[in-house]
Motif scaffolding. Sequence first.
Motif, PDB file in Angstrom:
ATOM      1  N   PRO A  35       0.818  -1.225   0.000  1.00 20.21           N
ATOM      2  CA  PRO A  35       0.000   0.000   0.000  1.00 20.21           C
ATOM      3  C   PRO A  35       0.845   1.264   0.000  1.00 20.21           C
ATOM      4  O   PRO A  35       0.479   2.258  -0.619  1.00 20.21           O
ATOM      5  N   GLY A  36       2.004   1.224   0.688  1.00 18.15           N
ATOM      6  CA  GLY A  36       2.860   2.400   0.716  1.00 18.15           C
ATOM      7  C   GLY A  36       3.404   2.750  -0.655  1.00 18.15           C
ATOM      8  O   GLY A  36       3.449   3.926  -1.039  1.00 18.15           O
ATOM      9  N   ALA A  37       3.819   1.714  -1.417  1.00 15.03           N
ATOM     10  CA  ALA A  37       4.356   1.959  -2.757  1.00 15.03           C
ATOM     11  C   ALA A  37       3.277   2.483  -3.694  1.00 15.03           C
ATOM     12  O   ALA A  37       3.524   3.378  -4.508  1.00 15.03           O
ATOM     13  N   ILE A  38       2.077   1.939  -3.578  1.00 13.73           N
ATOM     14  CA  ILE A  38       0.964   2.397  -4.420  1.00 13.73           C
ATOM     15  C   ILE A  38       0.620   3.848  -4.100  1.00 13.73           C
ATOM     16  O   ILE A  38       0.411   4.679  -4.993  1.00 13.73           O
ATOM     17  N   ALA A  39       0.567   4.180  -2.795  1.00 12.24           N
ATOM     18  CA  ALA A  39       0.243   5.553  -2.382  1.00 12.24           C
ATOM     19  C   ALA A  39       1.332   6.528  -2.808  1.00 12.24           C
ATOM     20  O   ALA A  39       1.034   7.647  -3.249  1.00 12.24           O
ATOM     21  N   LEU A  40       2.590   6.118  -2.709  1.00 15.13           N
ATOM     22  CA  LEU A  40       3.688   6.992  -3.122  1.00 15.13           C
ATOM     23  C   LEU A  40       3.608   7.286  -4.617  1.00 15.13           C
ATOM     24  O   LEU A  40       3.829   8.425  -5.052  1.00 15.13           O
ATOM     25  N   ALA A  41       3.269   6.271  -5.400  1.00 12.55           N
ATOM     26  CA  ALA A  41       3.108   6.479  -6.849  1.00 12.55           C
ATOM     27  C   ALA A  41       1.979   7.465  -7.133  1.00 12.55           C
ATOM     28  O   ALA A  41       2.084   8.302  -8.041  1.00 12.55           O
ATOM     29  N   GLU A  42       0.900   7.385  -6.334  1.00 11.94           N
ATOM     30  CA  GLU A  42      -0.212   8.315  -6.524  1.00 11.94           C
ATOM     31  C   GLU A  42       0.195   9.739  -6.143  1.00 11.94           C
ATOM     32  O   GLU A  42      -0.178  10.710  -6.823  1.00 11.94           O
ATOM     33  N   LEU A  43       0.955   9.881  -5.072  1.00 10.94           N
ATOM     34  CA  LEU A  43       1.436  11.208  -4.670  1.00 10.94           C
ATOM     35  C   LEU A  43       2.312  11.827  -5.763  1.00 10.94           C
ATOM     36  O   LEU A  43       2.199  13.016  -6.067  1.00 10.94           O
ATOM     37  N   ASP A  81      -2.019   7.483   4.218  1.00 10.85           N
ATOM     38  CA  ASP A  81      -2.753   8.470   5.006  1.00 10.85           C
ATOM     39  C   ASP A  81      -2.630   9.869   4.402  1.00 10.85           C
ATOM     40  O   ASP A  81      -3.576  10.659   4.454  1.00 10.85           O
ATOM     41  N   ILE A  82      -1.476  10.172   3.825  1.00  8.65           N
ATOM     42  CA  ILE A  82      -1.288  11.473   3.175  1.00  8.65           C
ATOM     43  C   ILE A  82      -2.197  11.576   1.949  1.00  8.65           C
ATOM     44  O   ILE A  82      -2.803  12.624   1.697  1.00  8.65           O
ATOM     45  N   VAL A  83      -2.296  10.467   1.206  1.00  8.01           N
ATOM     46  CA  VAL A  83      -3.203  10.453   0.052  1.00  8.01           C
ATOM     47  C   VAL A  83      -4.646  10.614   0.507  1.00  8.01           C
ATOM     48  O   VAL A  83      -5.421  11.386  -0.069  1.00  8.01           O
ATOM     49  N   ALA A  84      -5.034   9.889   1.558  1.00  8.50           N
ATOM     50  CA  ALA A  84      -6.404   9.971   2.064  1.00  8.50           C
ATOM     51  C   ALA A  84      -6.727  11.385   2.539  1.00  8.50           C
ATOM     52  O   ALA A  84      -7.827  11.904   2.297  1.00  8.50           O
ATOM     53  N   GLU A  85      -5.780  12.027   3.223  1.00  7.56           N
ATOM     54  CA  GLU A  85      -5.987  13.402   3.684  1.00  7.56           C
ATOM     55  C   GLU A  85      -6.167  14.341   2.494  1.00  7.56           C
ATOM     56  O   GLU A  85      -7.042  15.224   2.500  1.00  7.56           O
ATOM     57  N   TYR A  86      -5.344  14.145   1.458  1.00  5.40           N
ATOM     58  CA  TYR A  86      -5.471  14.986   0.264  1.00  5.40           C
ATOM     59  C   TYR A  86      -6.850  14.822  -0.366  1.00  5.40           C
ATOM     60  O   TYR A  86      -7.500  15.819  -0.743  1.00  5.40           O
ATOM     61  N   ARG A  87      -7.328  13.600  -0.463  1.00  4.18           N
ATOM     62  CA  ARG A  87      -8.636  13.359  -1.089  1.00  4.18           C
ATOM     63  C   ARG A  87      -9.762  14.001  -0.276  1.00  4.18           C
ATOM     64  O   ARG A  87     -10.726  14.555  -0.841  1.00  4.18           O
ATOM     65  N   ASP A  88      -9.657  13.948   1.043  1.00  4.15           N
ATOM     66  CA  ASP A  88     -10.667  14.589   1.898  1.00  4.15           C
ATOM     67  C   ASP A  88     -10.658  16.111   1.698  1.00  4.15           C
ATOM     68  O   ASP A  88     -11.724  16.741   1.569  1.00  4.15           O
ATOM     69  N   LEU A  89      -9.481  16.690   1.675  1.00  4.34           N
ATOM     70  CA  LEU A  89      -9.377  18.144   1.484  1.00  4.34           C
ATOM     71  C   LEU A  89      -9.817  18.543   0.070  1.00  4.34           C
ATOM     72  O   LEU A  89     -10.445  19.597  -0.115  1.00  4.34           O
ATOM     73  N   GLU A  90      -9.492  17.710  -0.898  1.00  2.00           N
ATOM     74  CA  GLU A  90      -9.913  17.980  -2.274  1.00  2.00           C
ATOM     75  C   GLU A  90     -11.440  18.042  -2.365  1.00  2.00           C
ATOM     76  O   GLU A  90     -12.010  18.936  -3.006  1.00  2.00           O
ATOM     77  N   GLN A  91     -12.095  17.097  -1.696  1.00  2.00           N
ATOM     78  CA  GLN A  91     -13.554  17.077  -1.699  1.00  2.00           C
ATOM     79  C   GLN A  91     -14.129  18.276  -0.950  1.00  2.00           C
ATOM     80  O   GLN A  91     -15.107  18.900  -1.400  1.00  2.00           O
ATOM     81  N   ARG A  92     -13.497  18.630   0.161  1.00  2.00           N
ATOM     82  CA  ARG A  92     -13.988  19.774   0.943  1.00  2.00           C
ATOM     83  C   ARG A  92     -13.841  21.079   0.164  1.00  2.00           C
ATOM     84  O   ARG A  92     -14.772  21.890   0.123  1.00  2.00           O
ATOM     85  N   MET A  93     -12.707  21.290  -0.470  1.00  2.00           N
ATOM     86  CA  MET A  93     -12.490  22.514  -1.244  1.00  2.00           C
ATOM     87  C   MET A  93     -13.378  22.559  -2.488  1.00  2.00           C
ATOM     88  O   MET A  93     -13.820  23.635  -2.907  1.00  2.00           O
TER      89      MET A  93
END
Length: 217
Positions: free
Chosen positions: A79-87, A133-145
């Motif tokens: 999961p870490g490698a997948i999330a890093l690629a997404e970041l 978790d950094i990706v998840a936080e970004y997605r939450d903020l993206e939706q909020r904004m």
Amino acid sequence: MVTIFLGALVACLLGVLGYVVLRGRGSELAASGITTSSAAGATSSPSSVTSSQTTPTEDEIASHEPKPTESETSETRSPGAIALAELKSLRRDGLAGLRLDGRWVIQLASKFNGVSDKSLVAANGSHVFYYPDIVAEYRDLEQRMAGYGYPTMMLLASDFGSRQRPENRTIWVTLTDPGGISNFESGQYFCAQIYPELSGRDRENVCMPRRFIPPGD
């Protein structure tokens, strides 16, 4: 008497002659049969050789292909490698639209892998933020904004402005550019509007004005 004797002699001669003829034809047939079977055996042998040279199946080919090591497999599928690629993909998108023209934007989050933030809860339920978790936080903020009609982008702290501590870390920064922010104070006012329940350092931790200026300025 003589006639009878001659008739018997002729009959005997004819019998002997017939026997010889029949025996000769039998030998010819036997010889012909042997030749035919030998030819058939000679003809069939190439087919038996050809059939032994079969084409390998896909499974056999795959069994001889080099396989990734255990460490390579676990790293690529973690999961870490997948999330890093997404970041990294999000950052490429952010860089594509980045203009370091001095305008003011809003920083919504700033995290590096393994950072602990006691005032926030990560997607994993703890206070420690890893790549997913950094990706998840970004997605939450993206939706909020998006609810306010503001775009969101991901950059590294080293892509713009003054350096953030710790300098030896790769810090992922989530930002929004609402437009119309002319200075630091108007940025603070914007943060107060979208986070009215927070104040002081708690608000600055999740909403802080930043300028898009070249790195190190």
